[in-house]
Design a protein around this motif. Structure first.
Motif, PDB file in Angstrom:
ATOM      1  N   VAL A 197     -11.677  32.402  36.517  1.00 28.37           N
ATOM      2  CA  VAL A 197     -11.517  33.497  37.470  1.00 28.37           C
ATOM      3  C   VAL A 197     -10.874  34.695  36.779  1.00 28.37           C
ATOM      4  O   VAL A 197      -9.893  34.555  36.040  1.00 28.37           O
ATOM      5  CB  VAL A 197     -10.677  33.059  38.695  1.00 28.37           C
ATOM      6  CG1 VAL A 197      -9.273  32.628  38.302  1.00 28.37           C
ATOM      7  CG2 VAL A 197     -10.627  34.177  39.735  1.00 28.37           C
ATOM      8  N   THR A 198     -11.463  35.877  36.996  1.00 29.97           N
ATOM      9  CA  THR A 198     -10.874  37.084  36.447  1.00 29.97           C
ATOM     10  C   THR A 198      -9.692  37.514  37.311  1.00 29.97           C
ATOM     11  O   THR A 198      -9.558  37.098  38.468  1.00 29.97           O
ATOM     12  CB  THR A 198     -11.927  38.203  36.368  1.00 29.97           C
ATOM     13  OG1 THR A 198     -11.449  39.237  35.507  1.00 29.97           O
ATOM     14  CG2 THR A 198     -12.226  38.780  37.741  1.00 29.97           C
ATOM     15  N   THR A 199      -8.838  38.344  36.733  1.00 31.88           N
ATOM     16  CA  THR A 199      -7.675  38.854  37.461  1.00 31.88           C
ATOM     17  C   THR A 199      -7.723  40.378  37.463  1.00 31.88           C
ATOM     18  O   THR A 199      -8.355  41.004  36.618  1.00 31.88           O
ATOM     19  CB  THR A 199      -6.367  38.394  36.802  1.00 31.88           C
ATOM     20  OG1 THR A 199      -6.374  38.780  35.423  1.00 31.88           O
ATOM     21  CG2 THR A 199      -6.200  36.886  36.909  1.00 31.88           C
ATOM     22  N   MET A 237     -14.831  44.214  29.469  1.00 32.86           N
ATOM     23  CA  MET A 237     -16.176  44.180  28.898  1.00 32.86           C
ATOM     24  C   MET A 237     -16.517  45.466  28.145  1.00 32.86           C
ATOM     25  O   MET A 237     -17.176  45.440  27.111  1.00 32.86           O
ATOM     26  CB  MET A 237     -17.221  43.972  29.999  1.00 32.86           C
ATOM     27  CG  MET A 237     -17.296  42.577  30.553  1.00 32.86           C
ATOM     28  SD  MET A 237     -18.603  42.443  31.805  1.00 32.86           S
ATOM     29  CE  MET A 237     -20.056  42.891  30.856  1.00 32.86           C
ATOM     30  N   ASN A 238     -16.048  46.587  28.688  1.00 38.47           N
ATOM     31  CA  ASN A 238     -16.503  47.878  28.182  1.00 38.47           C
ATOM     32  C   ASN A 238     -15.581  48.530  27.161  1.00 38.47           C
ATOM     33  O   ASN A 238     -16.003  49.475  26.470  1.00 38.47           O
ATOM     34  CB  ASN A 238     -16.716  48.834  29.363  1.00 38.47           C
ATOM     35  CG  ASN A 238     -17.926  48.454  30.193  1.00 38.47           C
ATOM     36  OD1 ASN A 238     -19.060  48.750  29.820  1.00 38.47           O
ATOM     37  ND2 ASN A 238     -17.694  47.787  31.312  1.00 38.47           N
ATOM     38  N   THR A 239     -14.344  48.037  27.033  1.00 37.32           N
ATOM     39  CA  THR A 239     -13.405  48.723  26.128  1.00 37.32           C
ATOM     40  C   THR A 239     -12.672  47.812  25.156  1.00 37.32           C
ATOM     41  O   THR A 239     -11.872  48.297  24.355  1.00 37.32           O
ATOM     42  CB  THR A 239     -12.354  49.513  26.941  1.00 37.32           C
ATOM     43  OG1 THR A 239     -11.513  48.604  27.676  1.00 37.32           O
ATOM     44  CG2 THR A 239     -13.010  50.488  27.911  1.00 37.32           C
ATOM     45  N   LEU A 240     -12.925  46.494  25.209  1.00 40.18           N
ATOM     46  CA  LEU A 240     -12.166  45.579  24.348  1.00 40.18           C
ATOM     47  C   LEU A 240     -12.261  45.975  22.879  1.00 40.18           C
ATOM     48  O   LEU A 240     -11.273  45.906  22.142  1.00 40.18           O
ATOM     49  CB  LEU A 240     -12.661  44.141  24.530  1.00 40.18           C
ATOM     50  CG  LEU A 240     -11.929  43.125  23.646  1.00 40.18           C
ATOM     51  CD1 LEU A 240     -10.549  42.830  24.212  1.00 40.18           C
ATOM     52  CD2 LEU A 240     -12.721  41.833  23.488  1.00 40.18           C
ATOM     53  N   GLY A 293     -17.795  38.883  29.673  1.00 42.09           N
ATOM     54  CA  GLY A 293     -18.937  39.427  28.954  1.00 42.09           C
ATOM     55  C   GLY A 293     -19.059  38.945  27.525  1.00 42.09           C
ATOM     56  O   GLY A 293     -19.785  39.549  26.733  1.00 42.09           O
ATOM     57  N   PHE A 294     -18.354  37.862  27.168  1.00 42.87           N
ATOM     58  CA  PHE A 294     -18.354  37.344  25.791  1.00 42.87           C
ATOM     59  C   PHE A 294     -17.925  38.428  24.794  1.00 42.87           C
ATOM     60  O   PHE A 294     -18.338  38.415  23.637  1.00 42.87           O
ATOM     61  CB  PHE A 294     -19.736  36.790  25.410  1.00 42.87           C
ATOM     62  CG  PHE A 294     -20.169  35.630  26.264  1.00 42.87           C
ATOM     63  CD1 PHE A 294     -19.738  34.341  25.994  1.00 42.87           C
ATOM     64  CD2 PHE A 294     -20.995  35.838  27.364  1.00 42.87           C
ATOM     65  CE1 PHE A 294     -20.136  33.270  26.791  1.00 42.87           C
ATOM     66  CE2 PHE A 294     -21.396  34.779  28.163  1.00 42.87           C
ATOM     67  CZ  PHE A 294     -20.959  33.497  27.880  1.00 42.87           C
ATOM     68  N   ASP A 324     -15.609  31.933  24.289  1.00 42.26           N
ATOM     69  CA  ASP A 324     -15.869  33.356  24.134  1.00 42.26           C
ATOM     70  C   ASP A 324     -17.158  33.663  23.382  1.00 42.26           C
ATOM     71  O   ASP A 324     -17.443  34.833  23.106  1.00 42.26           O
ATOM     72  CB  ASP A 324     -14.699  34.014  23.384  1.00 42.26           C
ATOM     73  CG  ASP A 324     -13.358  33.677  24.005  1.00 42.26           C
ATOM     74  OD1 ASP A 324     -13.247  33.782  25.240  1.00 42.26           O
ATOM     75  OD2 ASP A 324     -12.433  33.285  23.270  1.00 42.26           O
ATOM     76  N   PHE A 325     -17.924  32.624  23.060  1.00 41.82           N
ATOM     77  CA  PHE A 325     -19.127  32.799  22.253  1.00 41.82           C
ATOM     78  C   PHE A 325     -20.279  32.007  22.856  1.00 41.82           C
ATOM     79  O   PHE A 325     -20.095  31.196  23.760  1.00 41.82           O
ATOM     80  CB  PHE A 325     -18.883  32.312  20.814  1.00 41.82           C
ATOM     81  CG  PHE A 325     -17.872  33.115  20.057  1.00 41.82           C
ATOM     82  CD1 PHE A 325     -18.269  34.170  19.245  1.00 41.82           C
ATOM     83  CD2 PHE A 325     -16.515  32.823  20.145  1.00 41.82           C
ATOM     84  CE1 PHE A 325     -17.331  34.914  18.542  1.00 41.82           C
ATOM     85  CE2 PHE A 325     -15.574  33.563  19.443  1.00 41.82           C
ATOM     86  CZ  PHE A 325     -15.986  34.607  18.642  1.00 41.82           C
ATOM     87  N   ARG A 326     -21.464  32.261  22.327  1.00 36.00           N
ATOM     88  CA  ARG A 326     -22.630  31.438  22.615  1.00 36.00           C
ATOM     89  C   ARG A 326     -22.935  30.633  21.363  1.00 36.00           C
ATOM     90  O   ARG A 326     -22.854  31.154  20.243  1.00 36.00           O
ATOM     91  CB  ARG A 326     -23.837  32.294  22.993  1.00 36.00           C
ATOM     92  CG  ARG A 326     -23.611  33.204  24.198  1.00 36.00           C
ATOM     93  CD  ARG A 326     -24.873  34.006  24.491  1.00 36.00           C
ATOM     94  NE  ARG A 326     -24.631  35.115  25.384  1.00 36.00           N
ATOM     95  CZ  ARG A 326     -24.729  35.041  26.716  1.00 36.00           C
ATOM     96  NH1 ARG A 326     -25.067  33.896  27.287  1.00 36.00           N
ATOM     97  NH2 ARG A 326     -24.500  36.097  27.479  1.00 36.00           N
ATOM     98  N   GLY A 327     -23.311  29.373  21.550  1.00 39.59           N
ATOM     99  CA  GLY A 327     -23.612  28.556  20.388  1.00 39.59           C
ATOM    100  C   GLY A 327     -23.749  27.095  20.769  1.00 39.59           C
ATOM    101  O   GLY A 327     -23.672  26.729  21.944  1.00 39.59           O
ATOM    102  N   LYS A 328     -23.924  26.259  19.780  1.00 44.86           N
ATOM    103  CA  LYS A 328     -24.216  24.840  20.007  1.00 44.86           C
ATOM    104  C   LYS A 328     -23.067  23.917  19.611  1.00 44.86           C
ATOM    105  O   LYS A 328     -23.055  22.747  19.974  1.00 44.86           O
ATOM    106  CB  LYS A 328     -25.462  24.435  19.206  1.00 44.86           C
ATOM    107  CG  LYS A 328     -26.695  25.319  19.440  1.00 44.86           C
ATOM    108  CD  LYS A 328     -27.254  25.194  20.829  1.00 44.86           C
ATOM    109  CE  LYS A 328     -28.536  26.015  20.979  1.00 44.86           C
ATOM    110  NZ  LYS A 328     -29.101  25.933  22.341  1.00 44.86           N
TER     111      LYS A 328
END
Length: 278
Positions: A39-41, A110-113, A147-148, A168-172
């Protein structure tokens, strides 16, 4: 035969997501499965996406509008609604599902990290953790970046919070990030495949998405993290979600566990993990 571990990750990004949590929980009950929610805050700023729907091409993506809801987006312009304060999130805990932290101020994250310094990111995570604890009575044990979005500074900031894992990533494969050949201590449990919504946006049909998911599940070596949002897959792709869930729960090949349980399996040496340079 050792069964492949499957984790169901559900990201709560918006107030709209919280509104349909009871429906999501009913689906999980139907399949007698546990899930890991993040859950985001902070303030729901989904209304800032409204400009995207003024484009006629985007407007044709009716599911995107249905997911967020024009009414809810307009309400967000008038009222400062905090996602973590929704009473429906408590239902997740009552059902004994896992609940982790999905960052702070989802839209800004998502937009400024990428532009944030280490100290700024530490402050963001601290504020998110404080809001999470104030809402639910315990400190978050896990994290998932909105947004990863990642950066070396973000991965270093995670080190200060002793999360059991982060996603925080996509992968296997599970891994520990390495920065300048320094192995960090926060385990990463990647999401194995894009969500139904992302695949639809890329032009895949329902049948194609089903086949992608089933093939990926069958190809998974040790584990598979399945990823969705409450206001999309369970609402707008309900039949496809049921079809995939029925395959997972009835094939005899898979065991559904929470992501925290998966992290424990890996740390005990039951599954493999690897370093990876970032």
């Amino acid at each position: 035969m050792t069964k492949t571990k499957v984790c169901i990750r559900i990201d709560i990004d918006t107030v709209r997501d919280t509104q349909v949590i009871p429906i999501v929980l009913e689906i999980l009950d139907r399949f007698d499965t546990s899930a890991t929610f993040f859950v985001t805050t902070g303030e729901d700023m989904t209304f800032r996406n409204f400009k995207n729907y003024l484009n006629p091409i985007k407007l044709l993506q009716k599911k995107a509008i249905q997911q967020h809801g024009i009414q809810q987006m307009l309400r967000g312009m008038l009222y400062k609604q905090q996602v973590q304060k929704s009473a429906n999130v408590q239902l997740i805990l009552e059902k004994k599902h896992e609940l982790g932290l999905h960052g702070y101020h989802h839209y800004n994250w998502m937009n400024t990290l990428q532009d944030k310094k280490l100290e700024d990111i530490r402050e963001w995570i601290s504020k998110g953790s404080e809001m999470f604890e104030a809402a639910y009575g315990f400190k978050p044990l896990s994290f998932a970046s909105p947004g990863f979005a990642t950066s070396p500074e973000f991965l270093e900031a995670l080190e200060d919070f002793n999360f059991a894992y982060s996603s925080d990533f996509r992968g296997k494969e599970a891994f520990y990030p390495c920065i300048n050949e320094h192995k960090l201590s926060t385990m990463q449990l990647p999401v194995a495949e894009k969500s139904f919504g992302e695949l639809e946006f890329e032009g895949f049909s329902q049948d194609q998405i089903y086949n992608i998911m089933i093939n990926d599940l069958n190809d998974a070596q040790d584990f598979f993290v399945f990823y969705m949002h409450p206001s999309y897959e369970p609402i707008l792709n309900r039949d496809l979600l049921f079809k995939v869930m029925e395959y997972i729960t009835s094939s005899g090949k898979f065991e559904i566990i929470t992501m925290h349980q998966l992290a424990q399996h890996i740390k005990k040496g039951d599954l493999d993990e690897n370093p990876a340079n970032i």
